[in-house]
Design an enzyme around this catalytic site. Structure first.
Site, short mmCIF file in Angstrom:
data_model
loop_
_atom_site.label_atom_id
_atom_site.label_comp_id
_atom_site.label_asym_id
_atom_site.label_seq_id
_atom_site.Cartn_x
_atom_site.Cartn_y
_atom_site.Cartn_z
N HIS A 41 0.68 -1.32 0.07
CA HIS A 41 0.02 -0.10 -0.01
C HIS A 41 1.00 1.44 0.14
O HIS A 41 1.90 1.37 0.78
CB HIS A 41 -0.86 -0.01 1.27
CG HIS A 41 -2.07 -0.93 1.05
ND1 HIS A 41 -3.20 -0.75 1.84
CD2 HIS A 41 -2.45 -1.87 0.25
CE1 HIS A 41 -4.27 -1.64 1.49
NE2 HIS A 41 -3.97 -2.27 0.34
N TYR A 57 -9.51 5.68 7.21
CA TYR A 57 -9.73 5.90 8.65
C TYR A 57 -10.80 7.18 8.56
O TYR A 57 -10.42 8.04 7.93
CB TYR A 57 -8.28 6.61 9.11
CG TYR A 57 -7.39 5.43 9.47
CD1 TYR A 57 -7.01 5.06 10.81
CD2 TYR A 57 -6.57 4.88 8.44
CE1 TYR A 57 -6.09 4.22 11.22
CE2 TYR A 57 -5.51 3.85 8.65
CZ TYR A 57 -5.61 3.51 10.05
OH TYR A 57 -4.43 2.59 10.20
N PRO A 99 -4.43 0.24 18.60
CA PRO A 99 -4.11 -0.03 17.19
C PRO A 99 -4.43 0.53 16.14
O PRO A 99 -4.11 0.44 14.92
CB PRO A 99 -5.46 -1.42 17.00
CG PRO A 99 -6.42 -0.93 17.88
CD PRO A 99 -5.84 -0.31 19.10
N LYS A 105 0.98 -0.01 15.07
CA LYS A 105 2.22 -0.02 15.66
C LYS A 105 2.57 -1.19 16.42
O LYS A 105 3.76 -1.40 16.81
CB LYS A 105 2.62 1.20 16.38
CG LYS A 105 2.61 2.45 15.64
CD LYS A 105 4.01 2.63 15.01
CE LYS A 105 4.07 3.48 13.76
NZ LYS A 105 3.48 2.87 12.36
N TYR A 126 3.66 6.68 10.13
CA TYR A 126 3.02 5.40 9.83
C TYR A 126 3.83 4.62 9.08
O TYR A 126 3.69 3.24 9.26
CB TYR A 126 1.69 5.91 9.04
CG TYR A 126 0.77 4.81 8.89
CD1 TYR A 126 -0.55 5.02 9.61
CD2 TYR A 126 0.76 3.90 7.94
CE1 TYR A 126 -1.58 3.92 9.59
CE2 TYR A 126 -0.18 2.84 8.00
CZ TYR A 126 -1.30 2.97 8.58
OH TYR A 126 -2.51 1.98 8.63
#
Length: 400
Positions: free
Chosen positions: A72, A201, A301, A305, A393
């Site tokens: 991704h 998200y 979550p 991480k 991220y």
């Protein structure tokens, strides 16, 4: 039985450490309390940072991941009825993430360990860790009905927050910092194609939602729910309806994903509620006992991480142990806790930021909501703010 490194816990941290030590010519024994079938079907995280992907490849555990994992290049943020994509390679100098479930990482590492590594004992219940503050630590465990003792040069605890190794550090020698969030996640696995080709998200007045995936045919989806929620109170239709509501967008020209269209539904094959909390235990070393992964720290979550922090810990630790056995120097080992904790607290902060920015606190005011939207708008409009999110991220470099 004696070994150089006794590893308590056969999850991803313990198994990756065993593989790294094996590759460095250091013997180890892995003790896992559950049976192999349980370990290989345990559902956990599914996002691997670029450094974790690189480490698995270097360890010889990347072949199936590279065939079946999904690379991704970004994520999508949805808020205020609109969507904004964060382009990882453009903002990080080329780093990406990989969607490859922890379950699959564990299967790959188990296969490698059984094919040519040191002993991996399933159904080995650890009863006590003794002598951590001496030069001769030992692990007392029950296996196949017999109590046995494993003596080691070092013991590494990879058995989670509730495992025995964390509490083997005397209370006066450890400090645990914790935060509990006022909401949980209701997570499902569904035989349905993903909503989008990358993770979404979503911040909404109804609460947070996350649209993820396990494969092109299996979706992993989450909803923010109150603490104490019973999954039985959420029939499948209610879950899908709520996901549609929280992921909805106002129509916008040029939008990559399809605003306003309901999700393609499919059978829900798993459903569970996950509490949200943060925890860090310091230091991560007590004599010859070293903590790694969830035995030392837990993150909510939202920032993806948990598994990646565990991988970072054992990579730093494997380098340190290789130096000990290769040169006799303990410099890296002496710095292990401080080295890892710098990265741990950065990841804790990022996870806290993602969690508190995207979720709706039951007690928050309209003012608080406007602050969240202002922060999300800042990320959408500022390359610098977007780069900060992307770098965290996609994965910061490993310490050590």
């Amino acid at each position: 039985m004696h070994t150089s490194v006794g590893i308590v816990g056969g999850g991803p941290a313990g198994l990756l450490l065993a593989r790294l030590l094996h590759n460095a010519g250091i013997d180890s024994v892995v003790l896992e309390s559950r049976d192999r079938a349980y370990v290989e079907r345990r559902q956990r995280a599914g996002i691997l940072e670029q450094p974790t992907v690189d480490a698995l490849r270097a360890a010889g555990a990347g072949a199936r991941m590279d065939r079946e994992g999904l690379v991704h290049d970004g994520i999508e943020l949805r808020f205020g009825g609109r969507a904004h994509r964060i382009d990882f390679p453009a903002l990080t100098g080329g780093r990406t993430v990989m969607v490859y479930a922890q379950t699959e990482v564990v299967k790959d590492l188990i296969a490698l360990q059984l094919a040519g590594g040191g002993p991996l004992l399933f159904g080995a219940e650890v009863l006590a860790v003794t002598g951590a503050d001496s030069g001769a630590p030992a692990v007392r465990y029950l296996h196949e009905g017999r109590e046995q003792v494993l003596t080691c040069d070092y013991v590494v605890g990879c058995d989670g927050f509730h495992g025995i190794t964390r509490t083997a550090v005397p209370e006066g020698a450890r400090t645990t910092y914790e935060r509990t969030y006022p909401y949980s996640w209701l997570g499902i696995l569904a035989d349905a194609p993903p909503v989008y080709d990358e993770l979404i998200y979503a911040h909404s007045e109804r609460g947070f939602a996350l649209a993820s995936m396990r494969s092109p045919a299996v979706s992993r989806l989450y909803l923010q729910v109150p603490n104490g929620t019973d999954p039985a109170d959420w029939p499948d239709a209610r879950i899908w309806d709520e996901l549609d509501a929280r992921l909805s967008l106002r129509s916008a020209p040029g939008q990559r994903s399809a605003p306003g269209q309901p999700l393609e539904r499919g059978p829900v094959t798993a459903k569970s509620v996950l509490p949200m909390r943060s925890s860090v235990t310091e230091p991560m070393r007590y004599g010859r006992l070293l903590l790694a992964g969830d035995a030392a720290h837990i993150v909510p979550p939202t920032g993806a991480k948990g598994l990646n922090l565990a991988a970072a810990d054992v990579i730093v630790l494997a380098r340190a142990l290789a130096e000990v056995y290769g040169t006799g120097s303990t410099a890296l080992l002496d710095a292990y806790s401080d080295t890892c904790l710098r990265r741990v607290w950065r990841a804790e902060h990022f996870s806290f930021f993602m969690t508190t920015t995207l979720h709706t606190d039951p007690a928050q005011s309209a003012f608080d909501t406007r602050l969240q939207l202002a922060q999300l708008d800042r990320i959408a409009s500022s390359p610098h703010a977007a780069a900060e999110l992307a770098e965290n991220y996609a994965g910061l470099p490993f310490g050590g």
